[in-house]
Design a protein around this motif. Sequence first.
Motif, PDB file in Angstrom:
ATOM      1  N   THR A  59       0.828  -1.208   0.000  1.00  0.00           N
ATOM      2  CA  THR A  59       0.000   0.000   0.000  1.00  0.00           C
ATOM      3  C   THR A  59       0.862   1.257   0.000  1.00  0.00           C
ATOM      4  OG1 THR A  59      -1.701  -1.209   1.226  1.00  0.00           O
ATOM      5  CG2 THR A  59      -1.863   1.189   1.188  1.00  0.00           C
ATOM      6  N   THR A  60       1.913   1.249   0.816  1.00  0.00           N
ATOM      7  CA  THR A  60       2.793   2.414   0.881  1.00  0.00           C
ATOM      8  C   THR A  60       3.499   2.645  -0.456  1.00  0.00           C
ATOM      9  OG1 THR A  60       3.150   1.991   3.239  1.00  0.00           O
ATOM     10  CG2 THR A  60       4.710   3.446   2.131  1.00  0.00           C
ATOM     11  N   VAL A  61       3.977   1.571  -1.058  1.00  0.00           N
ATOM     12  CA  VAL A  61       4.648   1.702  -2.354  1.00  0.00           C
ATOM     13  C   VAL A  61       3.675   2.240  -3.397  1.00  0.00           C
ATOM     14  CG1 VAL A  61       5.703   0.411  -4.234  1.00  0.00           C
ATOM     15  CG2 VAL A  61       6.382  -0.056  -1.888  1.00  0.00           C
ATOM     16  N   ARG A  62       2.456   1.734  -3.371  1.00  0.00           N
ATOM     17  CA  ARG A  62       1.453   2.195  -4.341  1.00  0.00           C
ATOM     18  C   ARG A  62       1.185   3.687  -4.184  1.00  0.00           C
ATOM     19  NH1 ARG A  62      -2.738  -0.569  -7.111  1.00  0.00           N
ATOM     20  NH2 ARG A  62      -4.448   0.786  -7.708  1.00  0.00           N
ATOM     21  N   GLU A  63       1.213   4.173  -2.940  1.00  0.00           N
ATOM     22  CA  GLU A  63       0.944   5.589  -2.702  1.00  0.00           C
ATOM     23  C   GLU A  63       2.156   6.459  -2.967  1.00  0.00           C
ATOM     24  OE1 GLU A  63      -0.320   5.666   1.304  1.00  0.00           O
ATOM     25  OE2 GLU A  63      -2.328   4.847   0.921  1.00  0.00           O
ATOM     26  N   LEU A  65       5.132   5.663  -4.705  1.00  0.00           N
ATOM     27  CA  LEU A  65       5.880   5.535  -5.958  1.00  0.00           C
ATOM     28  C   LEU A  65       5.550   6.641  -6.949  1.00  0.00           C
ATOM     29  CD1 LEU A  65       7.886   3.933  -7.659  1.00  0.00           C
ATOM     30  CD2 LEU A  65       5.981   2.524  -8.473  1.00  0.00           C
ATOM     31  N   PRO A  66       4.275   6.956  -7.221  1.00  0.00           N
ATOM     32  CA  PRO A  66       4.006   8.062  -8.154  1.00  0.00           C
ATOM     33  C   PRO A  66       4.597   9.381  -7.686  1.00  0.00           C
ATOM     34  CG  PRO A  66       2.013   6.765  -7.758  1.00  0.00           C
ATOM     35  CD  PRO A  66       3.021   6.324  -6.754  1.00  0.00           C
ATOM     36  N   VAL A  67       4.558   9.632  -6.352  1.00  0.00           N
ATOM     37  CA  VAL A  67       5.092  10.884  -5.831  1.00  0.00           C
ATOM     38  C   VAL A  67       6.602  10.949  -6.025  1.00  0.00           C
ATOM     39  CG1 VAL A  67       5.306  12.322  -3.775  1.00  0.00           C
ATOM     40  CG2 VAL A  67       3.211  10.998  -4.151  1.00  0.00           C
ATOM     41  N   ARG A  68       7.284   9.849  -5.701  1.00  0.00           N
ATOM     42  CA  ARG A  68       8.751   9.836  -5.844  1.00  0.00           C
ATOM     43  C   ARG A  68       9.161   9.956  -7.313  1.00  0.00           C
ATOM     44  NH1 ARG A  68      11.110   7.255  -1.277  1.00  0.00           N
ATOM     45  NH2 ARG A  68       9.894   7.906   0.540  1.00  0.00           N
ATOM     46  N   LEU A  69       8.466   9.243  -8.186  1.00  0.00           N
ATOM     47  CA  LEU A  69       8.814   9.315  -9.609  1.00  0.00           C
ATOM     48  C   LEU A  69       8.551  10.707 -10.172  1.00  0.00           C
ATOM     49  CD1 LEU A  69       7.468   5.873 -10.913  1.00  0.00           C
ATOM     50  CD2 LEU A  69       9.835   6.539 -10.569  1.00  0.00           C
ATOM     51  N   ALA A  70       7.432  11.307  -9.769  1.00  0.00           N
ATOM     52  CA  ALA A  70       7.123  12.652 -10.265  1.00  0.00           C
ATOM     53  C   ALA A  70       8.177  13.656  -9.821  1.00  0.00           C
ATOM     54  CB  ALA A  70       5.741  13.077  -9.769  1.00  0.00           C
ATOM     55  N   ALA A  71       8.703  13.482  -8.601  1.00  0.00           N
ATOM     56  CA  ALA A  71       9.740  14.396  -8.121  1.00  0.00           C
ATOM     57  C   ALA A  71      11.012  14.275  -8.940  1.00  0.00           C
ATOM     58  CB  ALA A  71      10.027  14.114  -6.642  1.00  0.00           C
ATOM     59  N   GLN A  72      11.251  13.106  -9.524  1.00  0.00           N
ATOM     60  CA  GLN A  72      12.446  12.894 -10.336  1.00  0.00           C
ATOM     61  C   GLN A  72      12.174  13.055 -11.827  1.00  0.00           C
ATOM     62  OE1 GLN A  72      14.052   9.064  -9.327  1.00  0.00           O
ATOM     63  NE2 GLN A  72      14.124   9.483  -7.138  1.00  0.00           N
ATOM     64  N   GLY A  73      10.951  13.443 -12.168  1.00  0.00           N
ATOM     65  CA  GLY A  73      10.615  13.608 -13.580  1.00  0.00           C
ATOM     66  C   GLY A  73      10.524  12.300 -14.321  1.00  0.00           C
ATOM     67  N   GLU A  74      10.133  11.228 -13.646  1.00  0.00           N
ATOM     68  CA  GLU A  74      10.057   9.906 -14.258  1.00  0.00           C
ATOM     69  C   GLU A  74       8.669   9.326 -14.058  1.00  0.00           C
ATOM     70  OE1 GLU A  74      13.105   7.635 -12.410  1.00  0.00           O
ATOM     71  OE2 GLU A  74      14.759   8.764 -13.325  1.00  0.00           O
ATOM     72  N   THR A  75       8.388   8.242 -14.752  1.00  0.00           N
ATOM     73  CA  THR A  75       7.098   7.581 -14.639  1.00  0.00           C
ATOM     74  C   THR A  75       7.250   6.131 -15.061  1.00  0.00           C
ATOM     75  OG1 THR A  75       4.753   7.683 -15.267  1.00  0.00           O
ATOM     76  CG2 THR A  75       6.366   8.163 -16.983  1.00  0.00           C
ATOM     77  N   THR A  76       6.165   5.372 -15.013  1.00  0.00           N
ATOM     78  CA  THR A  76       6.142   3.990 -15.478  1.00  0.00           C
ATOM     79  C   THR A  76       4.995   3.838 -16.461  1.00  0.00           C
ATOM     80  OG1 THR A  76       4.639   3.218 -13.729  1.00  0.00           O
ATOM     81  CG2 THR A  76       7.011   3.207 -13.241  1.00  0.00           C
ATOM     82  N   PHE A  77       4.997   2.725 -17.180  1.00  0.00           N
ATOM     83  CA  PHE A  77       3.926   2.494 -18.148  1.00  0.00           C
ATOM     84  C   PHE A  77       2.575   2.378 -17.435  1.00  0.00           C
ATOM     85  CE2 PHE A  77       1.235  -0.462 -20.564  1.00  0.00           C
ATOM     86  CZ  PHE A  77       1.102   0.262 -21.739  1.00  0.00           C
ATOM     87  N   GLY A  78       2.557   1.695 -16.287  1.00  0.00           N
ATOM     88  CA  GLY A  78       1.314   1.550 -15.551  1.00  0.00           C
ATOM     89  C   GLY A  78       0.763   2.883 -15.082  1.00  0.00           C
ATOM     90  N   LEU A  79       1.636   3.770 -14.582  1.00  0.00           N
ATOM     91  CA  LEU A  79       1.182   5.089 -14.145  1.00  0.00           C
ATOM     92  C   LEU A  79       0.701   5.932 -15.321  1.00  0.00           C
ATOM     93  CD1 LEU A  79       3.875   6.030 -11.463  1.00  0.00           C
ATOM     94  CD2 LEU A  79       1.477   5.428 -11.085  1.00  0.00           C
TER      95      LEU A  79
END
Length: 936
Positions: A59-63, A65-79
């Motif tokens: 649950t924590t990773v799901r919440e 991960l998008p925040v951490r990736l957005a801070a680094q200017g990155e994303t995943t296909f699922g997001l």
Amino acid sequence: MLRAFGKLPSMFGAPGKSLREWMEQQPLTQVLARLAEATTTLNQHFEQLKQALRLRVLTTVREQLPVRLAAQGETTFGLQMRHLAHALGQEERRSLARTIRQRYPVAMVDEFQDTNGDQDRVIAQIYRHPDALAGQDREPATLILVGDPKQAIYGFRGGDIRTYNAARADILAKKGRLLSLAVNQRSVAPLVQAVDALLQVRPELGDEVQYQPVQPSARPHPALVCPQGVNAGPLRELRMVDQSDEAVQTAWAIRQLLQQARAGTLGFGALKADGRACVEQPLRPDDVAVLAVGHHSLDAVQAELERLHIPYWRNAQTSVYASPMARELVQLMEAMLNPWQHSLLRRVLSGLLGGHSLAELQALEQSRRALNLFAERLSQASEQWSARGSLAAWSVLADPRDATVQGQPRFWLNVARLSGRTQAERHLIDLRHLLENLHQQHERVAGPHHLLAWLQQQILRQPRGEGDVQRPVPAASGVRLMTIHASKGLEFPVVFVLGLDKPARAADAGDLKFFQDPQGQSRLSVENHEERVAQHQRRLDSEKRRLAYVALTRPSHRLYLVLQADPAKSSSSGNNKKDEKTPSPLRYWLEAGAPVHLPSEPLQEHAPEPYDPRSGEAPPLTARTRRRLTHRGWLTTSYTALMRQAQQHSTTVVSAEEDETADDEESLQDALTAVTAPRPVEAPDLSHLPICFRFARGAAAGDCLHQILENIDPRHPDKWPELLENRLRDAGLYQSPGQIDELQGWLQDIVQAELRDQARLADMDYGQRLREREFMLPLGRHHDATTRWKKIQQLLQAHRPELAALTVYQSEKYLKGSIDLVYVHQERYYIADYKSNLLGLEDGDYDLAHMQACMDHSNYWLQALIYQVALHRLLRWRLGAAYDPARHLGGVCYLFLRGMRAGRAQGVLFWSIPTDLLLQADQCLGQALPGETGKT
């Protein structure tokens, strides 16, 4: 012992009743029994706690991960899919769905049974939304979903069969059409009929999925001829006496089939006119596949096949850094850094690369001359490594010119000779793979010592990313070993299936459970809810049945089912719920009384001798004569490729930007370094110069600058330090915080410099700029290729200095490239291209005369013209009849980054390409054939 005491009530039957009562009355027994009960309860609580912790982590990773990736200017296909589904679901974003639908009026989604909810919402909002069905679009949209729910086996990856079921019901409710395939084109008729009879007994595959009967195809198949007849016994069993023997017995059965093929009694053929069958093509190892539920069974089969010398092929699951070649390279690199340390030299010489025996090493120790020659060779390679990279060092080491000297190793030949026939190709491919990875990493890591440390770290980590897994051996042949999941979509003449008769552990109350909430959404839970446990178990059982279906439908001629000896052994026993078993997928059908006869193959009692594929004399080798050249009408070219050809076929030396990396996926400098060396800059000490002049040169530095300018937002300099540090660290160029401060000053010069008509990068909205705009231009009919570039050259001659000869020996169909920046200023579209060339160490070296000289010398005028044609075609397609090149096109700005200064036009070269030149170049480059649109 505690478990044994906990099972006392079931350890003694009726005859031992008095003994049991005596044992139960003993104080020690009672204490131990209570202790065992408490231990069991505690273990259950710990198991629940562990699963709750897993759920919390998920649950924590799901919440987060998008925040951490957005801070680094990155994303995943699922997001990306989730965000797109959310955006399309908003009423004010309906125009986005309409635009996609108009751009792609026909959509076909393959393997739809493996989609998840986010993916289906995207498809539904575009093609199944009421707007798409109301006929409001200019062209009606068509949606084709291709899927087989019986093959929905990727639930562990997020595939949800309920998504398929809901989409299917939605399409039928909206008067869509359902087309079913009821003919099996893959398998011979006897096998189709046998498998069909087995599955029809219990057609329920779970999750509302039903097996539908199929018919064999009428098309002819080559017959499998065996001693029992033609296509005899297509469905067979290997019934084990001991479960641990299944891998060994499977390998032995394969050997027996290959021996029959060698004797000429098993293979593919046809019936003759007299009714007799004749083997025309013996069965080969390539025709046999072993499918298993997990890799553990495949490992055991592989080990036995290796012992029997039977060739096999298996999908790479091993990191190339776990190979022997990785350790050999570490030893070689250590010796290169310490070439006069004889212990390191002896270690290299005695390995796969050196190829020396103990006797040869002793001879080297006595003469010393050859050992010193090898040390000198390593020293030269080390110098090349520091100056030009790992590949240059390897060229020195692998150079066979001094191999005639006694004791000098020939690395490539030694690997092939010492590793033997079966492993030679594997080692050679791993060696080349590792060398390429080292060369790529050389551009990011400063110095050989750091590169060696990186390789040692990779060996410890053994990553399995896309570029880290071992590459397949070309033309790999042998028995195919793969999991059932990996076999989906493939077919093999003969298939052995392992693991489908093994009972599965029942879902425990403490396990993470998938269940469906009242809104139809899939959820995770660790609560001991009886219905959720049952729902989770039904989900697992259903997917296992579908997995069995996939395995049963892979063969085209014969299927072997590896079964356990006694089904009773699969039943539950004991009082521990965690030990309970559920029926195996095969038992689901076999115990239902399917009208199928399974001939049982006799098991072999003794280990056979290794397999020998040789049979008689080898046939003479023949090869077909090549009668014509391969058609090359769909090849792609680029500006870099054109410059390479011009360099190779011209006596004029063409220089290029040393750190050109963003204009194309290939570096122009890499194309030219074989002809000319970079010009030395006479600046022994650059520390006193501004950072724009002393910033690193080379491919990695140029790529770093392009990435910074691509991602930087000129309006928010407060975010620059983090971006700069991340990009510098990625490129291996980070030095200190002071470097970041200097770079920010340089970037301010770049974004505040005047471009054309007082435009500045700092005034441009980040979201409105087109950065790294890729294009793929059709070049018209390929028979014009021989004259196309000559016409382009003649056009440029009237405006700019003469280009080098552009000799084209292949008929390219497309021209590709990437424009650094497209921006709009005063309602006109401009192109900007970043150049990190070092023209000199003073501001005066970046005036108009010096920049024009660089443009002439590097043929950048042609590059600018190509980019303008690409933008011209894009605007013509986007703006339609309103487009006017004379009004909408501004021109091309070449930004020489090292010379740009705030408030001045220094370092900026602008070319307003005449409209007549643009239109003529567009015509030469295959202007818009009917029905042909450039992809930009």
